[in-house]
Design an enzyme around this catalytic site. Structure first.
Site, PDB file in Angstrom:
ATOM      1  CB  CYS A  74      -3.204   4.011  -5.409  1.00 47.52           C
ATOM      2  SG  CYS A  74      -4.456   3.148  -4.434  1.00 47.52           S
ATOM      3  CB  CYS A 110      -0.854  -0.055   1.265  1.00 45.36           C
ATOM      4  SG  CYS A 110      -1.841   1.410   1.578  1.00 45.36           S
TER       5      CYS A 110
HETATM    6  N1  DGL Z   1      -3.994   0.663  -1.873  1.00 44.51           N
HETATM    7  C1  DGL Z   1      -3.620   1.832  -1.238  1.00 44.51           C
HETATM    8  C2  DGL Z   1      -2.420   2.534  -1.772  1.00 44.51           C
HETATM    9  O1  DGL Z   1      -1.619   1.906  -2.422  1.00 44.51           O
HETATM   10  C3  DGL Z   1      -4.498   2.595  -0.335  1.00 44.51           C
HETATM   11  C4  DGL Z   1      -5.751   3.101  -0.866  1.00 44.51           C
HETATM   12  C5  DGL Z   1      -6.593   3.648   0.231  1.00 44.51           C
HETATM   13  O2  DGL Z   1      -6.903   2.887   1.125  1.00 44.51           O
HETATM   14  O3  DGL Z   1      -6.915   4.836   0.183  1.00 44.51           O
HETATM   15  O4  DGL Z   1      -2.253   3.702  -1.567  1.00 44.51           O
END
Ligand code: DGL
EC number: 5.1.1.3
Length: 259
Positions: A183, A74
């Site tokens: 993301c 993430c």
């Molecule tokens: N998958 C996430 C990232 O790479 C987070 C997205 C979220 O929860 O806002 O930033």
């Protein structure tokens, strides 16, 4: 810690499975445990303190399952919490950050776009990286609303199409030749994004680089799994498992657990 202990991964939800897929493809022999903290998604608008708190909780869950390395799948958690995680826990951490560097180095128009969460784009780590490329114009766009729709499985919805159009058109007009997906949820939007962007604009994310880095660190520590057994790939979620099951094409069981 033995070599057949699992690689642990966590994300605010289902997005980090895009990183899991790269890891599984590169190291099919490894046991893995994936944690989708979908109950608390999205992380993107949370404070740094909240993101650190949730990242600690996820890490402890994975450490209780004896993970030998933790992949923070993430960008938002990495850019806000990886320093604190590394200071607090002994286990090696691999993080994921937006791939600005390769985009900036290869851009011919010296203009690149980045689509990421508010938490990532506002983080100190992101600013430090972006500052290294003063000659490149970086067009930052927060992907407001995308993660909640992806979490609901509305990947091909008209709502996503409309949001992406709003976010990407100004970048096309600004003459970007690279779009960075900052993301781990966004690789699931690739088919939609490709329909909007002209062909000459390249799209990059950090999934493959993260998988390679994970392999390098495990190999350096002599910690790659040498057994050629059928590996175990376990997925946990603290919300409705339906979308996660679908994204995994029903090939793996998903365990619903409160954490
Ligand atoms: N998958 C996430 C990232 O790479 C987070 C997205 C979220 O929860 O806002 O930033």
């Amino acid at each position: 810690m033995t070599n057949n202990n699992p690689i642990g991964l966590f994300d605010s939800g289902i997005g980090g499975t895009s990183i899991w897929k790269e890891i599984h493809e590169l190291m099919p022999n490894e046991n893995t445990i994936y944690l989708a903290d979908s109950k608390n998604a999205p992380y993107g608008q949370k404070s740094k303190e909240e993101i650190i708190h949730l990242s600690n909780k996820n890490t402890e869950f994975l450490l209780n399952q004896n993970c030998k390395i933790i992949v923070v799948a993430c960008n938002t958690a990495t850019t806000n919490a990886i320093k604190e995680l590394r200071a607090k826990y002994q286990v090696p951490f691999i993080g994921i950050e937006p791939a600005i560097k390769p985009a900036a180095l290869h851009s011919k128009t010296q203009t690149i776009g980045i689509l990421a969460t508010q938490g990532t784009l506002n983080s100190e780590l992101f600013h430090q990286t972006a500052q290294q490329f003063q000659d490149t114009k970086i067009i930052e766009q927060i992907g407001h609303g995308l993660v909640p729709l992806i979490e609901k499985g509305k990947i091909n919805s008209p709502q996503i199409k409309e949001l992406l159009n709003n976010y990407l058109q100004p970048m096309i007009e600004a003459n970007i030749d690279y779009l960075v997906l900052g993301c781990s949820h966004y690789p699931y939007l690739l088919p939609q994004i490709k329909k909007i962007l002209p062909k000459h604009i390249k799209i990059i994310d950090s999934g493959e680089a993260v998988a390679k880095q994970t392999k390098n660190i495990l190999s350096e520590k002599n910690n790659l799994n040498q057994e050629s057994h059928q590996p175990k790939n376990i997925f946990y979620t603290n919300a409705n498992p339906t979308v996660l099951e679908k994204i995994l094409k029903h090939n793996y069981p998903v365990i619903k657990k409160d954490f």
